[in-house]
Design a protein around this motif. Structure first.
Motif, PDB file in Angstrom:
ATOM      1  N   PHE A 281     -11.952  -5.888   2.126  1.00 20.13           N
ATOM      2  CA  PHE A 281     -11.242  -4.653   1.628  1.00 20.13           C
ATOM      3  C   PHE A 281     -12.264  -3.445   1.845  1.00 20.13           C
ATOM      4  O   PHE A 281     -11.864  -2.692   2.450  1.00 20.13           O
ATOM      5  N   ARG A 295     -11.941   2.572  -2.423  1.00 21.28           N
ATOM      6  CA  ARG A 295     -10.954   2.548  -1.299  1.00 21.28           C
ATOM      7  C   ARG A 295      -9.582   2.272  -2.062  1.00 21.28           C
ATOM      8  O   ARG A 295      -9.502   1.496  -2.868  1.00 21.28           O
ATOM      9  N   LEU A 297      -5.879   0.838  -1.768  1.00 20.99           N
ATOM     10  CA  LEU A 297      -5.359  -0.304  -1.002  1.00 20.99           C
ATOM     11  C   LEU A 297      -3.919  -0.377  -0.866  1.00 20.99           C
ATOM     12  O   LEU A 297      -3.133   0.168  -1.985  1.00 20.99           O
ATOM     13  N   SER A 300      -0.655  -3.794   2.812  1.00 23.89           N
ATOM     14  CA  SER A 300      -0.940  -4.249   4.106  1.00 23.89           C
ATOM     15  C   SER A 300      -2.298  -4.719   4.470  1.00 23.89           C
ATOM     16  O   SER A 300      -2.820  -5.469   5.212  1.00 23.89           O
ATOM     17  N   ASP A 301      -3.072  -4.190   3.330  1.00 27.52           N
ATOM     18  CA  ASP A 301      -4.637  -4.284   3.369  1.00 27.52           C
ATOM     19  C   ASP A 301      -4.810  -6.003   2.918  1.00 27.52           C
ATOM     20  O   ASP A 301      -5.760  -6.482   3.026  1.00 27.52           O
TER      21      ASP A 301
END
Length: 567
Positions: A281, A295, A297, A300-301
């Motif tokens: 990630f 981050r 998310l 698609s991550d």
């Protein structure tokens, strides 16, 4: 300006509107004067007052009083007609009459009987062309204090409006224009009220965010363990933002442990994400010593999206990382309200995550400090034991030295006493000397081993110089010089650690104990009478080291294989 006065300009239009509504009911009667008095009292908070007016050049009078005694009202009603000539100019230039004007009588007159003003604090008058002259008197304020300059300006405006409305019958353009102005003013005030409500809502939201930030920071500061910290954080996030459920996972990479917390709707316990999923990630290089990474998310991550339940996969997801080796994941799903979180709420979520990371960093630092303290205490304990053993050995050596001196004196005495030494005496002396020497050698840490452990121990693997060179250059193995220290100082292989047999326990604690048990150790050093390498290797094996090997060959073979000697 006092706090109350700060609102006067905005309220002034409302006072005018209220007065207009009352004047429309009866501007040509005493009701208009009563409306002026009541509006003035209600606007400024007066406790009592009166109004008086008379037709210009006639004896027709209008009188209205509120909140004052009948005796005081009667006195003022008699006094005011006598004051009217004093405030009107005796002559006008060119026979013209001035426009309406309003003023304040600065020094209030006394009653004819000398009883003061009867409670009246403020006396205003008006006169001029086309208007009926009159007075307006106001008593003390309900909240005490004197009438301010701003409040006097409001009274002037109310009186001018009263004069305009009573001079112009309802329905004329001036009255219509005034009502239009008042309507426009109402609209402006309504717009200002909406803007104020909007600013107040934004201010309340900022206060809520700051309070949330303070509460979570205080709650995290009270937790000393990472697991409890995650539980407190997730519960406060769900309560603050109204999420139905949430899941948070923390992976401690140095210790290879995973912590998870799930709270909210349902009783299902979610399996933690694999460490490789968490590590993917956060791209490498995004964290630093002072800047953790957070981050947001998207679906698609996830390389394995099926690992999360649909409710959490559709919600809001965050990944975070710390330079200390913490990697985490936060998933929030389903709000109690249908409204989605806006940009500011999302920013607040990220800010709260940063607070969590800062608290986790402190916990990690505290754990490292405790671990280092425990290791230091263990080393100090082992060192104290070694020092105690050396001290006891030294005491035994001193005792043996004294015994040796005494026995030597006895033997010398016997030799001097005897003229001829018999074979029996010589054998006795040799046996006694051998026994004493053996006792001394056993008590001396630096003595010679009578029965070497190398004679009886299991064989150790051997490694050739060429193979040893490759392992040493790649950093896989460490060289151990088992010879006494004076031999080591004369010449040695480069990079070797000196571990003499006589000081094995002491030097081992200082230099070798911190090495991993599975790291390869290559031991060298022997002569025609002692196999130091094998004896030291067996001692290392007894300490739990599993990969011990003895270097074959001699110095010529080692140099030929490329092993560098020093000095």
């Amino acid at each position: 300006m006092p706090e109350a006065a700060a609102h006067i300009p905005r309220q002034y239009y409302k006072f005018l509107s209220d007065l207009s509504a009352e004047l429309d009911k009866g501007a040509e009667s005493a009701g208009g004067l009563e409306a002026l008095l009541l509006t003035a009292l209600g606007s400024l908070g007066g406790s009592s007052g009166f109004g008086w007016s008379a037709e210009d050049g006639s004896s027709r009078e209008r009188w209205i009083a509120r909140g004052i005694s009948p005796a005081a009202a009667a006195e003022w009603e008699k006094l005011l007609p006598r004051l009217l000539p004093e405030i009107r100019p005796e002559s006008y230039p060119d026979g013209a009459r001035p426009a309406p004007f309003v003023g304040i009588i600065r020094e209030l007159p006394a009653y004819p009987r000398g009883e003061g003003t009867g409670g009246i604090r403020l006396l205003l008058y008006w006169a001029g062309n086309g208007v009926t002259p009159g007075f307006l008197g106001l008593g003390p304020k309900l909240r005490h204090g004197e009438y301010s300059e701003e409040e006097k300006e409001i009274l002037f405006g109310l009186i001018y409006h009263f004069l305009q409305r009573t001079a112009s019958p309802p329905g004329e353009p001036s009255s219509a224009a005034l009502r239009s102005d008042l309507a426009e003013t109402r609209r402006e005030l309504e717009g200002q009220r909406k803007n104020r409500d909007k600013l107040q809502a934004e201010f309340d939201r900022q206060i809520f965010y700051l309070k949330t930030l303070y509460d979570i920071s205080a709650e995290l500061a009270d937790q000393g363990e990472a697991q409890k910290m995650l539980e407190a954080f997730l519960l406060m996030i769900l309560g603050t933002f109204g999420f139905e459920e949430g899941f948070i996972q923390l992976y401690d990479r140095p210790e290879n442990r995973t912590l998870t917390v799930h709270r909210g709707a349902g009783s299902q316990e979610y399996s933690p994400l694999p460490p490789e999923e968490l590590l993917g990630f956060i791209p490498p290089g995004e964290t630093s010593a002072d800047s953790p990474a957070v981050r947001i998310l998207s679906r698609s991550d996830f390389r394995q999206p099926d690992l999360l339940p649909p409710a959490l996969l559709k919600g809001h997801r965050f990944a975070f990382a710390l330079p200390e080796g913490f990697y985490g994941f936060l998933a929030l799903g389903g709000r109690l309200t249908s409204r989605e979180i806006d940009r500011r709420e999302q920013e607040l979520l990220q800010t709260l995550l940063f607070r969590l990371l800062a608290a986790l960093a402190k916990v990690k630092a505290s754990e490292n400090i405790l671990r280092l303290n425990r290791e230091l205490e263990e080393k100090n304990t082992r060192l104290e034991k070694t020092v105690q053993e050396l001290t006891r050995s030294r005491s035994r050596i001193e005792v043996l030295e004294k015994a040796k001196t005494q026995i030597k004196a006895v033997i010398q005495h016997e030799l001097e006493r005897s003229r001829r030494v018999s074979l029996t005496d010589v054998l006795f002396i040799l046996i006694l000397g051998a026994v004493l020497g053996l006792i001394y050698n056993l008590a001396n840490p630096g003595g010679i081993t009578v029965f070497s452990a190398a004679w009886f121990g299991e064989p150790l693997p051997a490694v050739t110089p060429a193979l040893a060179k490759g392992q040493i250059e790649t950093g896989q193995a460490r060289l151990i010089d088992a010879r006494p220290e004076h031999f080591f100082r004369q010449h040695r292989l480069r990079g070797a650690l000196n571990l003499p047999l006589t000081l094995f326990d002491f030097v081992y604690l200082m230099k070798i104990a911190n090495l991993p048990p599975e790291q390869p150790l290559i031991v060298y050093g022997r002569n025609f009478s002692r196999r130091y390498d094998r004896e030291v290797g067996l001692k290392l094996k007894s300490k739990g080291h599993t990969r011990i090997a003895v270097l074959t060959g001699d110095w010529t073979d080692w140099r030929r294989a490329g092993l560098i000697t020093e000095p």
